[in-house]
Design a protein around this motif. Sequence first.
Motif, mmCIF file in Angstrom:
data_model
loop_
_atom_site.group_PDB
_atom_site.id
_atom_site.type_symbol
_atom_site.label_atom_id
_atom_site.label_comp_id
_atom_site.label_asym_id
_atom_site.label_seq_id
_atom_site.Cartn_x
_atom_site.Cartn_y
_atom_site.Cartn_z
ATOM 1 N N VAL A 126 43.845 41.605 34.234
ATOM 2 C CA VAL A 126 43.631 40.189 34.945
ATOM 3 C C VAL A 126 42.677 39.271 33.847
ATOM 4 N N PRO A 127 43.331 38.328 33.353
ATOM 5 C CA PRO A 127 42.559 37.434 32.177
ATOM 6 C C PRO A 127 41.218 36.906 32.729
ATOM 7 N N LEU A 128 40.105 37.284 31.694
ATOM 8 C CA LEU A 128 38.808 36.960 32.232
ATOM 9 C C LEU A 128 38.753 35.414 32.662
ATOM 10 N N ASP A 129 39.464 34.438 32.164
ATOM 11 C CA ASP A 129 39.097 33.059 32.404
ATOM 12 C C ASP A 129 40.137 32.218 33.583
ATOM 13 N N GLU A 130 40.887 33.372 34.292
ATOM 14 C CA GLU A 130 41.583 33.098 35.312
ATOM 15 C C GLU A 130 41.141 33.717 36.794
ATOM 16 N N PRO A 131 41.467 32.984 37.885
ATOM 17 C CA PRO A 131 41.187 33.362 39.053
ATOM 18 C C PRO A 131 41.743 34.911 39.311
ATOM 19 N N LEU A 132 40.832 35.617 40.268
ATOM 20 C CA LEU A 132 41.409 36.932 40.586
ATOM 21 C C LEU A 132 42.640 36.821 41.732
ATOM 22 N N PRO A 133 43.527 37.208 41.443
ATOM 23 C CA PRO A 133 44.839 37.004 42.378
ATOM 24 C C PRO A 133 44.433 37.648 43.621
ATOM 25 N N ALA A 134 44.911 36.985 44.713
ATOM 26 C CA ALA A 134 44.696 37.238 46.052
ATOM 27 C C ALA A 134 45.232 38.540 46.505
ATOM 28 N N ASP A 135 46.418 38.808 45.950
ATOM 29 C CA ASP A 135 47.232 40.044 46.385
ATOM 30 C C ASP A 135 46.323 41.308 45.908
ATOM 31 N N LEU A 136 45.515 41.230 44.896
ATOM 32 C CA LEU A 136 44.696 42.309 44.640
ATOM 33 C C LEU A 136 43.703 42.853 45.640
ATOM 34 N N PHE A 137 43.322 42.091 46.457
ATOM 35 C CA PHE A 137 42.559 42.398 47.627
ATOM 36 C C PHE A 137 42.926 43.427 48.393
ATOM 37 N N PRO A 138 42.096 44.463 48.515
ATOM 38 C CA PRO A 138 42.693 45.509 49.695
ATOM 39 C C PRO A 138 42.431 44.846 51.050
ATOM 40 N N LYS A 139 43.079 45.169 51.940
ATOM 41 C CA LYS A 139 43.228 44.832 53.460
ATOM 42 C C LYS A 139 41.757 45.415 54.043
ATOM 43 N N ASP A 140 41.477 46.371 53.556
ATOM 44 C CA ASP A 140 40.323 47.234 54.024
ATOM 45 C C ASP A 140 39.988 48.322 53.088
ATOM 46 N N VAL A 141 38.469 48.784 53.396
ATOM 47 C CA VAL A 141 37.947 49.911 52.521
ATOM 48 C C VAL A 141 37.421 50.847 53.312
ATOM 49 N N GLN A 142 37.084 52.001 52.783
ATOM 50 C CA GLN A 142 36.495 53.327 53.667
ATOM 51 C C GLN A 142 34.965 53.078 53.397
ATOM 52 N N GLY A 143 34.724 52.463 52.206
ATOM 53 C CA GLY A 143 33.307 52.388 51.797
ATOM 54 C C GLY A 143 32.414 51.243 52.231
ATOM 55 N N GLY A 144 31.839 50.505 51.421
ATOM 56 C CA GLY A 144 31.037 49.453 51.887
ATOM 57 C C GLY A 144 31.829 48.410 52.225
ATOM 58 N N LYS A 145 32.150 47.936 53.589
ATOM 59 C CA LYS A 145 33.037 46.917 53.957
ATOM 60 C C LYS A 145 32.023 45.672 53.694
ATOM 61 N N SER A 146 30.862 45.511 53.883
ATOM 62 C CA SER A 146 30.099 44.313 53.496
ATOM 63 C C SER A 146 30.339 43.723 52.173
ATOM 64 N N TYR A 147 30.416 44.843 51.216
ATOM 65 C CA TYR A 147 30.598 44.292 49.883
ATOM 66 C C TYR A 147 31.766 43.444 49.463
ATOM 67 N N LEU A 148 33.060 44.117 50.228
ATOM 68 C CA LEU A 148 34.231 43.493 49.990
ATOM 69 C C LEU A 148 34.351 42.314 50.720
ATOM 70 N N SER A 149 33.643 41.925 51.965
ATOM 71 C CA SER A 149 33.619 40.693 52.719
ATOM 72 C C SER A 149 32.659 39.909 51.697
ATOM 73 N N TYR A 150 31.770 40.398 51.144
ATOM 74 C CA TYR A 150 31.075 39.322 50.217
ATOM 75 C C TYR A 150 31.756 38.796 48.969
ATOM 76 N N ILE A 151 32.685 39.805 48.430
ATOM 77 C CA ILE A 151 33.630 39.244 47.371
ATOM 78 C C ILE A 151 34.699 38.049 47.962
ATOM 79 N N ARG A 152 35.009 38.551 49.028
ATOM 80 C CA ARG A 152 35.842 37.472 49.497
ATOM 81 C C ARG A 152 35.380 36.263 50.087
ATOM 82 N N GLN A 153 34.084 36.129 50.409
ATOM 83 C CA GLN A 153 33.495 34.807 50.796
ATOM 84 C C GLN A 153 33.123 34.199 49.533
#
Length: 437
Positions: A315-342
């Motif tokens: 992913v190029p540094l100066d371009e947005p993070l593609p939405a399709d890279l986000f996992p639907k869920d994680v087994q780890g810290g769900k709050s951290y994934l939610s924070y990145i999305r927010q």
Amino acid sequence: MMSLGLIMDPYGNHPVAWRLANAPNGAETSIEHYSHVARTAEESAFDFIFFADTPAVRDGNIDAVSRWPLYAAQFEPLTLLGALAGATTKIGLAATVSTSFSEPYNVARQLLSLDHLSHGRIAWNVVTTSQPAASFNFGREPRKDHGERYARAREHLEVVKGLWRSWDDDAFLYDRDGGRFFDPDKLHRLNFEGQHFSVRGPLNVPRSPQGNPVIIQAGASEAGKELAAETAEVVFTADRNIDRAREFYTDLKGRMTKFGRGPNELRILSGLNPIFGRTRQEAQDLHGKLCEAIHPDVGRELLSIDMDYVSLKDVPLDEPLPADLFPKDVQGGKSYLSYIRQTMNDRDLTLRQLYESYATGRGGNVVVGSPEDVVDLMEEWFTTGAADGFMIGFSLLPQGIEEFGKLIVPELRRRGLFRETYTGGTLREHLGLSIPR
């Protein structure tokens, strides 16, 4: 009064802290360094100092990990609490112990022993661990189902709390004339049989000065909130949006009634990462210096870890993070994934801007400004039902806590928001929590 906890990373909570902090090389194994930070927080009457933990060196991009010392080298936290119990007199001492890789009898015994050594100042942060690297260190398959980990955690906690009730407060007679050391009617076996544990008891450690150690949790998932409403006495949150924080506060405290608990039996502490100086310009200059020092590999890895190790190398540094890279869920810290999305939803950020923001604010709210700016935010959150206090992570240590005591604490006291000095000796007294029956 609001409650204040200090999150202790050896150099500070920013990934580049080890490069900029005044702490010497080897701070992660320097008891003098830890003691200095703890005593400095104690001088400002902080409720407690907190140590996170993962029993493993991080997996992932080893080149990136080598540039960011999170969990790569540190003390085992309970051993460290024992040393700090002798180096301090008032401040509470809290540490993470995972229910995924520990036996409840050992945990109950270690923590209650520390509670006696510290005269009632210990807290246990109850966590489940999803890190694959940790699983491999204990001969287990990684990534147990999120619900299964919480089921084990609930049972583990039930056993520990039951063992802490092995002795009545007045069980020990010390009757020299009658030859009776303790009253056998006031000793209780647990006789626990569950899905994950079988523990007879009793525990061979008496009740502590504060009844038992304080229970801390940080889960933001549905399972996490249910467990916290039933058992937690302190909960950490990391939301940066005050409206969502108020909703969480009301929701969590509202769940407590079905477990026979009142809202005053729980303190909700919001994560806060203050970057401050004597002026706003000083703070902005420091923030810019921190952002510029983040190596791109570290920035990518910082996000990747909390996105279930999704690869971001292309992913190029100066371009947005593609939405399709986000996992639907994680087994780890769900709050951290939610924070990145927010963060992505709130602002249109490039990958570089996203990891710069996340590096500063992963643990909670960020304020970059003057002492007044910091206290204004704290006052608003505290007085409008968003938090009972704050878990403070300083970008740099020991500078952060030293300057906080000089610049922020006096303003909090001037506004009547924080205690002038300790009024009790135990952590429960600091937090305004009652002794368990």
